[in-house]
Design a protein around this motif. Sequence first.
Motif, short mmCIF file in Angstrom:
data_model
loop_
_atom_site.label_atom_id
_atom_site.label_comp_id
_atom_site.label_asym_id
_atom_site.label_seq_id
_atom_site.Cartn_x
_atom_site.Cartn_y
_atom_site.Cartn_z
N MET A 1 -19.25 9.17 -7.65
CA MET A 1 -17.88 8.66 -7.73
C MET A 1 -17.49 8.08 -6.37
O MET A 1 -17.14 8.82 -5.45
CB MET A 1 -16.91 9.77 -8.14
CG MET A 1 -15.50 9.29 -8.43
SD MET A 1 -14.47 10.52 -9.25
CE MET A 1 -14.56 11.89 -8.10
N PRO A 2 -17.58 6.76 -6.21
CA PRO A 2 -17.37 6.15 -4.89
C PRO A 2 -15.89 6.14 -4.49
O PRO A 2 -15.00 6.11 -5.31
CB PRO A 2 -17.88 4.72 -5.09
CG PRO A 2 -17.67 4.45 -6.55
CD PRO A 2 -17.92 5.76 -7.23
N LEU A 3 -15.69 6.17 -3.16
CA LEU A 3 -14.35 6.01 -2.60
C LEU A 3 -14.15 4.55 -2.26
O LEU A 3 -14.88 3.98 -1.45
CB LEU A 3 -14.18 6.86 -1.34
CG LEU A 3 -12.85 6.69 -0.59
CD1 LEU A 3 -11.71 7.22 -1.43
CD2 LEU A 3 -12.90 7.37 0.77
N TYR A 4 -13.16 3.91 -2.91
CA TYR A 4 -12.82 2.52 -2.63
C TYR A 4 -11.69 2.50 -1.61
O TYR A 4 -10.72 3.25 -1.72
CB TYR A 4 -12.38 1.80 -3.90
CG TYR A 4 -13.46 1.63 -4.93
CD1 TYR A 4 -14.38 0.59 -4.83
CD2 TYR A 4 -13.56 2.50 -6.01
CE1 TYR A 4 -15.38 0.43 -5.78
CE2 TYR A 4 -14.55 2.34 -6.96
CZ TYR A 4 -15.46 1.31 -6.84
OH TYR A 4 -16.45 1.15 -7.78
N THR A 5 -11.80 1.62 -0.62
CA THR A 5 -10.72 1.41 0.32
C THR A 5 -10.34 -0.06 0.31
O THR A 5 -11.22 -0.94 0.32
CB THR A 5 -11.13 1.83 1.75
OG1 THR A 5 -12.27 1.08 2.16
CG2 THR A 5 -11.44 3.31 1.80
N THR B 1 5.75 -0.99 -0.53
CA THR B 1 5.03 -0.63 0.69
C THR B 1 3.67 -1.31 0.67
O THR B 1 2.97 -1.31 -0.34
CB THR B 1 4.85 0.90 0.79
OG1 THR B 1 6.13 1.51 0.88
CG2 THR B 1 4.03 1.27 2.01
N TRP B 2 3.31 -1.89 1.79
CA TRP B 2 2.03 -2.59 1.93
C TRP B 2 1.15 -1.74 2.83
O TRP B 2 1.52 -1.43 3.96
CB TRP B 2 2.30 -3.96 2.54
CG TRP B 2 1.12 -4.83 2.79
CD1 TRP B 2 -0.12 -4.75 2.20
CD2 TRP B 2 1.06 -5.95 3.69
NE1 TRP B 2 -0.94 -5.74 2.67
CE2 TRP B 2 -0.24 -6.49 3.59
CE3 TRP B 2 1.97 -6.53 4.57
CZ2 TRP B 2 -0.65 -7.58 4.35
CZ3 TRP B 2 1.57 -7.62 5.32
CH2 TRP B 2 0.29 -8.15 5.20
N GLY B 3 0.00 -1.32 2.33
CA GLY B 3 -0.81 -0.42 3.14
C GLY B 3 -2.27 -0.40 2.74
O GLY B 3 -2.72 -1.13 1.85
N ARG B 4 -2.99 0.44 3.42
CA ARG B 4 -4.41 0.65 3.17
C ARG B 4 -4.54 1.88 2.28
O ARG B 4 -4.02 2.95 2.61
CB ARG B 4 -5.15 0.88 4.49
CG ARG B 4 -6.66 0.88 4.38
CD ARG B 4 -7.18 -0.52 4.21
NE ARG B 4 -8.65 -0.55 4.20
CZ ARG B 4 -9.35 -1.61 3.84
NH1 ARG B 4 -8.73 -2.72 3.48
NH2 ARG B 4 -10.66 -1.59 3.85
N VAL B 5 -5.19 1.74 1.14
CA VAL B 5 -5.31 2.85 0.21
C VAL B 5 -6.79 3.23 0.04
O VAL B 5 -7.68 2.39 0.17
CB VAL B 5 -4.70 2.52 -1.18
CG1 VAL B 5 -3.24 2.12 -1.05
CG2 VAL B 5 -5.49 1.43 -1.89
N GLY B 6 -6.99 4.49 -0.25
CA GLY B 6 -8.31 4.98 -0.61
C GLY B 6 -8.22 5.71 -1.93
O GLY B 6 -7.31 6.52 -2.12
N TYR B 7 -9.11 5.39 -2.85
CA TYR B 7 -9.03 6.03 -4.16
C TYR B 7 -10.42 6.19 -4.77
O TYR B 7 -11.36 5.45 -4.45
CB TYR B 7 -8.12 5.26 -5.12
CG TYR B 7 -8.60 3.86 -5.47
CD1 TYR B 7 -9.37 3.62 -6.61
CD2 TYR B 7 -8.27 2.77 -4.67
CE1 TYR B 7 -9.80 2.34 -6.93
CE2 TYR B 7 -8.68 1.49 -4.98
CZ TYR B 7 -9.45 1.29 -6.12
OH TYR B 7 -9.88 0.01 -6.43
N LEU B 8 -10.54 7.17 -5.64
CA LEU B 8 -11.77 7.44 -6.36
C LEU B 8 -11.61 6.96 -7.79
O LEU B 8 -10.58 7.17 -8.42
CB LEU B 8 -12.09 8.94 -6.34
CG LEU B 8 -12.26 9.58 -4.95
CD1 LEU B 8 -12.30 11.09 -5.07
CD2 LEU B 8 -13.52 9.07 -4.28
#
Length: 213
Positions: free
Chosen positions: A1-5, A55-62
């Motif tokens: 399950m990869p972490l996407y950023t 909000t504009w930001g950097r997200v990390g999700y699986l």
Amino acid sequence: MPLYTTDALILRTYKLGESDRIVVFLTCDRGKKRGVARNARQSRRRFGGALEPLTWGRVGYLERERRDLVSLNYVEPLRSPLAAADAEALGYAGYFAELIDEWAPDSDPNDLLYRLGASMVEAMAAAVPIEPLARYFEYWLLRLQGVYEPDPRISDEARAFLAVARVSSALALGDVAVSRAALRELEAAHRHLFAIHLEKDLKSARVLRQMHK
């Protein structure tokens, strides 16, 4: 399950159970996603104010295959509408976010729509007047969706504003002179087009109308 950023715009959140939130966000490269932010309702330490609309930001999700919801790991804000110098502008953040959410299909990348949303956050932080900015946003959103139809009844001044909007950045609107009457004409024309194509009245639009009474 990869972490996407990736970079993303937060569009909306809603409650899930007693402690979690569902977060809808538009990524710059993988389209709109829906994710679970664990314990976001019980503790602000993990996400803080990063889940505010637009909000504009950097997200990390699986993300797992054949799962509708991703697991939101973190959001690192790059720019927030909360930084807007004009308090009235905050009321428009939810409006912009709701319109993007209505038109962005799931998991379908749309770089132009993403960049339009990001430009709104930048312009709000730069104190660009909010009403010309709102009309600019509506105009470009309708154009990007291929449903913009010029209203033949609008004034020459309103037409001139659209001509400028077509070739200008959102940040450049601060130097554009336009009357409140012309902006009201465009607001009514755009509202009519949204009503036709969305077939409903947006909650955020009703809130804005109450603010202006």
